[in-house]
Scaffold this active site. Structure first.
Site, PDB file in Angstrom:
ATOM      1  N   ASP A 123       0.800  -1.219   0.000  1.00  0.00           N
ATOM      2  CA  ASP A 123       0.000   0.000   0.000  1.00  0.00           C
ATOM      3  C   ASP A 123       0.840   1.281   0.000  1.00  0.00           C
ATOM      4  O   ASP A 123       2.050   1.263   0.201  1.00  0.00           O
ATOM      5  CB  ASP A 123      -1.010  -0.012   1.150  1.00  0.00           C
ATOM      6  N   TYR A 124       0.160   2.377  -0.237  1.00  0.00           N
ATOM      7  CA  TYR A 124       0.762   3.693  -0.449  1.00  0.00           C
ATOM      8  C   TYR A 124       1.705   4.091   0.674  1.00  0.00           C
ATOM      9  O   TYR A 124       2.776   4.647   0.439  1.00  0.00           O
ATOM     10  CB  TYR A 124      -0.368   4.718  -0.585  1.00  0.00           C
TER      11      TYR A 124
END
Length: 327
Positions: free
Chosen positions: A107-108
């Site tokens: 994820d980011y």
């Protein structure tokens, strides 16, 4: 030889298999002048005229297998509707021109190792749940989970009505931060649900402060830095194929790429090789204060930080060893 269209498109570097299936279903693929929408359709790439949006599909391209250290602040996808930077943008700046796509997700706000490839078969096997490829993370959380918390994580946590598979979780370090004690966890899972590790830690009341993936199956590289990437060695690709075929489901980190092995030089986003061969200095030891590659802001004091036998025994790289390139 006749093969499924989605496999042909993936091998030619047009799209991943899943995206290729979408292209077929949308009627954007033709074979010998006829539009094909059935996903089971087969064709011979050497004899048939296969086109996507009217453009002839060339033969299979050289397959690329890339190990990237994804920094925080990048999306693990080929494109983002919100125009945020993607891992593909990072590779393109470093000179990667082939059609490649990330294997799995990171994820980011997370960082660490990410595989990127043009090999649709291998990507599908590595991400399929039945193969249970291990992924190891270093996770810094608020507070210090007790034995009960660790037992819950190890046995499985119910997320959105479905229990996670058993995991291997242990506290490796306790850190005294200004905001209170924090713990560094070693976290090994065999699933790839969206934000799984973060959600599991939230469920026991110890939210994640920082998360880094340090191993994917047999692949580990403690010397690659954020933003760097390199091609996998032939041995590493062979190991991944072995794991994806189910021959082995677990490999200690120490059996990954050893310091004595020669890995391809890593590149940065400007396409410049880093490491001794590019005029850089010797490899620097990684900071273990919260596992960050940089020293975390503020003074952090380790109260219980026994070194792992495995870490202590790992050979150090010499000045002559290659180091990954920056991306």
């Amino acid at each position: 030889m006749a093969e499924r269209l989605q496999k042909i498109l993936s091998a030619a570097g047009i799209a991943s298999r899943r995206t290729a299936e979408t292209l077929i279903a949308q009627g954007r693929v033709t074979v010998n002048g006829g539009t094909v929408t059935a996903l089971g359709t087969k064709a011979d790439p050497d004899a048939d005229d296969i086109r996507v949006d009217g453009r002839r599909v060339k033969g299979a391209q050289r397959r690329r297998y890339i190990l990237l250290y994804k920094p925080r602040g990048y999306i693990t996808t080929r494109s983002d509707p919100q125009s945020r930077p993607t891992v593909i943008d990072l590779l393109a700046k470093g000179g990667v021109k082939e059609y490649v796509y990330p294997v799995g997700r990171l994820d980011y706000d997370s960082e660490g190792l990410l595989l990127v490839t043009s090999d649709g078969d291998l990507a599908a096997h590595l991400t399929h749940p039945r193969h249970g490829i291990e992924r190891e993370y270093e996770v810094r959380v608020k507070g210090v989970p007790d034995g009960h918390d660790l037992d819950r994580l190890s046995r499985g946590i119910s997320l959105e009505g479905r229990r996670t598979a058993p995991a291997v979780v242990e506290v490796t370090k306790v850190i005294e931060a200004e905001s209170g004690p924090q713990a560094l966890l070693s976290f090994v899972i065999r699933e790839g649900r969206n934000r799984q590790v973060r959600n599991m830690c939230d469920a026991i009341g110890h939210p994640v402060v920082r998360l880094r993936r340090r191993r994917i199956g047999p692949i580990i590289d403690e010397h690659i830095r954020p933003g760097e990437f390199r091609d996998l060695t032939e041995r590493e690709v062979a190991l991944l194929r072995k794991f994806s075929a189910g021959d082995s489901r677990s490999l200690p980190a120490k059996t990954g790429r050893h310091a004595s092995e020669s890995a391809p030089p890593a590149h940065n986003s400007r396409g410049v090789a880093s490491g001794p061969s590019a005029g850089s200095g010797p490899a620097r030891a990684q900071s273990r204060a919260g596992f960050s590659r940089k020293a975390a802001p503020g003074a952090l004091r380790t109260t219980t930080a026994p070194p792992r036998t495995e870490r202590a025994a790992r050979p150090r790289r010499s000045r002559e060893d290659d180091r990954p390139r920056r991306g």
